[in-house]
Design a protein around this motif. Structure first.
Motif, PDB file in Angstrom:
ATOM      1  N   LEU A   1       0.853  -1.177   0.000  1.00 15.50           N
ATOM      2  CA  LEU A   1       0.000   0.000   0.000  1.00 15.50           C
ATOM      3  C   LEU A   1       0.891   1.230   0.000  1.00 15.50           C
ATOM      4  N   ALA A   2       0.602   2.148  -0.912  1.00 16.56           N
ATOM      5  CA  ALA A   2       1.371   3.396  -1.029  1.00 16.56           C
ATOM      6  C   ALA A   2       2.859   3.124  -1.202  1.00 16.56           C
ATOM      7  N   ARG A   3       3.206   1.956  -1.815  1.00 15.75           N
ATOM      8  CA  ARG A   3       4.597   1.580  -2.053  1.00 15.75           C
ATOM      9  C   ARG A   3       5.411   1.577  -0.756  1.00 15.75           C
TER      10      ARG A   3
ATOM     11  N   GLU B   1      -7.424   7.107   1.779  1.00 14.75           N
ATOM     12  CA  GLU B   1      -8.281   6.516   0.763  1.00 14.75           C
ATOM     13  C   GLU B   1      -7.503   6.550  -0.549  1.00 14.75           C
ATOM     14  N   GLU B   2      -7.266   5.372  -1.131  1.00 19.39           N
ATOM     15  CA  GLU B   2      -6.409   5.289  -2.308  1.00 19.39           C
ATOM     16  C   GLU B   2      -6.797   4.063  -3.130  1.00 19.39           C
ATOM     17  N   ASP B   3      -6.948   4.245  -4.433  1.00 17.94           N
ATOM     18  CA  ASP B   3      -7.252   3.141  -5.353  1.00 17.94           C
ATOM     19  C   ASP B   3      -8.480   2.352  -4.894  1.00 17.94           C
ATOM     20  N   GLU B   4      -9.538   3.098  -4.539  1.00 20.50           N
ATOM     21  CA  GLU B   4     -10.810   2.517  -4.131  1.00 20.50           C
ATOM     22  C   GLU B   4     -10.697   1.666  -2.874  1.00 20.50           C
ATOM     23  N   ILE B   5      -9.671   1.927  -2.073  1.00 21.76           N
ATOM     24  CA  ILE B   5      -9.464   1.217  -0.806  1.00 21.76           C
ATOM     25  C   ILE B   5      -9.242   2.259   0.289  1.00 21.76           C
TER      26      ILE B   5
END
Length: 565
Positions: A66-68, A134-138
């Motif tokens: 998540l978020a690299r 909230e990132e990439d629909e997650i």
């Protein structure tokens, strides 16, 4: 498995799922519904529950990033559309916990809001929220992972806690929840799985606001709900029983039909004060405490009730005698040697008469020589005295005594000024610092009264005063008069750079330190330090009764300070 048991993640525990405040019926003492759980009770709630169930948890796998930055390691929970993971923060190289749910989940917005509010609290007594994104629909929430902490559930598996541990649990958890409620935050799922004890003995709470948001729990009286939850924790810690009829969190419930009975009636040897405290917090469905004390309905009231109790000290350590020393065969000398033979009787050697040995003869002649020399020296001194009798005496001239070998006396330095030292910007009583060097022991400078002690950290590193000696002087000792005795006062001396110094004591040169239980603290340095400004720093203060300036608590006052060099 060790990580799983100590992690700050577990929100999937379904034991004891029914709210604490709804055990005996649908209504409570204040006539309001206490909690809305995930089990729907109406058509509207059924629709809402169906919509949340339709949103499945994100199908992620171990190794996903998540978020690299956050690499998922192990899925610990997959329930009601969300999942919880143990992960690794690759940027900071540390373990973290992560809650995941789809962005279209009906509770995604409330979870984000709760996580961001909890992150702003910054109270070290709570497991801290590190990120909420909230990132990439997650939607995911990242929080601390405590590998050295143990759940209260695991602690109670081996038996009830000691009275001192329960006292610390009540004090720390109630103070933490009182601070959270002052900021408008509540827990609503405060149970044995949400309370952790670290390896240093500190109690910490996890899931503040977030666990309830993940489950969609709402109540009309959050303060009362959390207070009753603290009471249930105390009850379980004292008795190893859950204070309701149903079994929960690995604990057996109370016998059917007996109602809520006091902990000291459930188990022999329970501390009576803690038993009454648990009953005062457990105001469930209109019931009251067992001995007619005033009920505690908020964490603040519970904090005040604990402060009024006599402090419970830890048990004395038990020292066991070391096992008796046993010699091994190697130490006895039989290793690698033939078996011992029968002992042979050696002939007894009779020592020669005294002074007949070679050494004795040398000693005898040496003593005789010394006697002859002494007689000769005495005769010479007698003759010299007779000759001096007829010689006129010369007037004696006085010579100044040579005092080079005498040690210099330690002088008391004159204090020319002082100011309160408050590097955190929160002084205690800045207007009365001059009372500490006016020569009058009846006047004093005082600190505020603190709820916890004797150690003031981590909530305040210390309190103190910086003194000006007028010029640079050697400082090797100090005598500090104190107003309150007790367990315990710790005083540290530092060399400061100015009278208004804001430099932390950790970067100053330390002169000395001492700990005392009396009203006098004497500090002796290993070597003198040359400085103009000296900081008297208190890091531990005793418990003292209330007076006209402050209530009872942990506090100290300085009456007189003398610095010597």
């Amino acid at each position: 498995m060790a990580d799983r048991s100590t992690a700050a993640v577990d929100v999937a525990d379904t034991s004891g799922e029914e709210p604490l405040t709804a055990k005996a019926g649908a209504s409570t003492g204040d006539g309001k519904s206490r909690e809305r759980d995930t089990a729907p009770q109406s058509t509207e709630e059924t629709d809402r529950a169906g919509s949340s169930a339709a949103v499945s948890a994100p199908e992620l796998h171990s190794g996903h990033k998540l978020a690299r930055r956050y690499r998922l390691e192990e899925c610990l929970t997959r329930l009601d559309g969300f999942s919880s993971w143990r992960a690794v923060d690759e940027k900071l190289r540390r373990a973290v916990g992560v809650h995941l749910l789809p962005a279209e989940h009906p509770r995604a917005r409330s979870v984000l809001a709760a996580a961001r509010s909890a992150a702003l609290l910054g109270d070290p007594r709570f497991v801290q929220v590190l990120d909420a994104v909230e990132e990439d629909e997650i939607v995911y929430v990242v929080h601390e992972w405590l590998p050295d902490a143990t759940e209260l559930t695991a602690l109670l598996a081996s038996g009830p806690l000691e009275a001192h541990d329960v006292y610390q649990l009540a004090q720390q958890i109630s103070q933490a929840m009182a601070a959270a409620h002052r900021e408008g935050l509540s827990h609503l799922r405060l149970n044995p799985g949400a309370v952790l004890r670290t390896s240093t003995g500190q109690w910490r709470v996890r899931g503040l606001a977030v666990n309830a948001a993940l489950r969609g729990i709402e109540v009309d009286s959050p303060q009362r709900t959390d207070t009753e939850a603290i009471g249930a924790l105390l009850y379980a810690a004292l008795t190893q029983r859950w204070p309701y009829e149903d079994d929960a969190y690995g604990l057996s419930g109370l016998p059917k039909g007996m109602g809520l009975i006091a902990p000291d009636q459930v188990r022999a040897g329970v501390h009576r004060g803690l038993s009454e405290l648990a009953m005062r917090a457990l105001v469930n469905d209109g019931s009251t405490a067992s001995r007619q004390e005033t009920a505690c309905t908020t964490p603040d009231e519970l904090v005040r009730a604990i402060a009024e109790m006599p402090r419970i000290r830890p048990p004395e350590p038990v020292f066991t005698a070391p096992p008796e020393y046993q010699r091994t065969s190697f130490q006895q000398g039989s290793y690698g040697r033939p078996a011992p033979r029968a002992a042979q009787t050696a002939p007894v050697v009779v020592p020669p008469p005294p002074l007949q040995t070679r050494t004795g003869k040398v000693l005898k002649w040496g003593v005789a020589a010394l006697l002859i020399a002494a007689l000769g020296l005495g005769s010479w001194q007698l003759a010299d005295a007779l000759m001096d009798r007829d010689t006129p005496k010369q007037p004696e001239t006085s010579q100044p005594a040579d005092t080079t070998d005498e040690k210099p006396k330690i002088a008391t330095h004159k204090i020319t000024g002082a100011a309160e030292y408050a590097p955190d910007g929160s002084p205690q009583n800045a207007d009365s610092v001059s009372n500490t060097y006016d020569g009058d022991s009846s006047t004093y400078w005082r600190s505020r009264s603190f709820v916890d002690g004797p150690r003031l950290a981590p909530y305040k590193q210390g309190v103190g005063i910086v003194y000006d000696l007028g010029a640079e002087k050697n400082v090797s000792a100090a005598s500090i008069g104190l107003r309150y005795a007790g367990d315990r006062t710790t005083v540290e001396l530092y060399a400061a750079d100015s009278l208004s110094s804001g430099t932390p004591v950790g970067s100053m040169k330390k002169i000395g330190t001492t700990t005392t239980q009396s009203t006098t603290a004497k500090v002796d340095a290993k070597e003198a330090v040359t400085t103009r400004y000296v900081v008297v720093w208190l890091t531990h203060v005793p418990q003292a009764p209330g007076d006209q300036y402050s209530g009872s608590g942990y506090k100290q006052a300085i009456t007189d300070v003398k610095l010597r060099g």
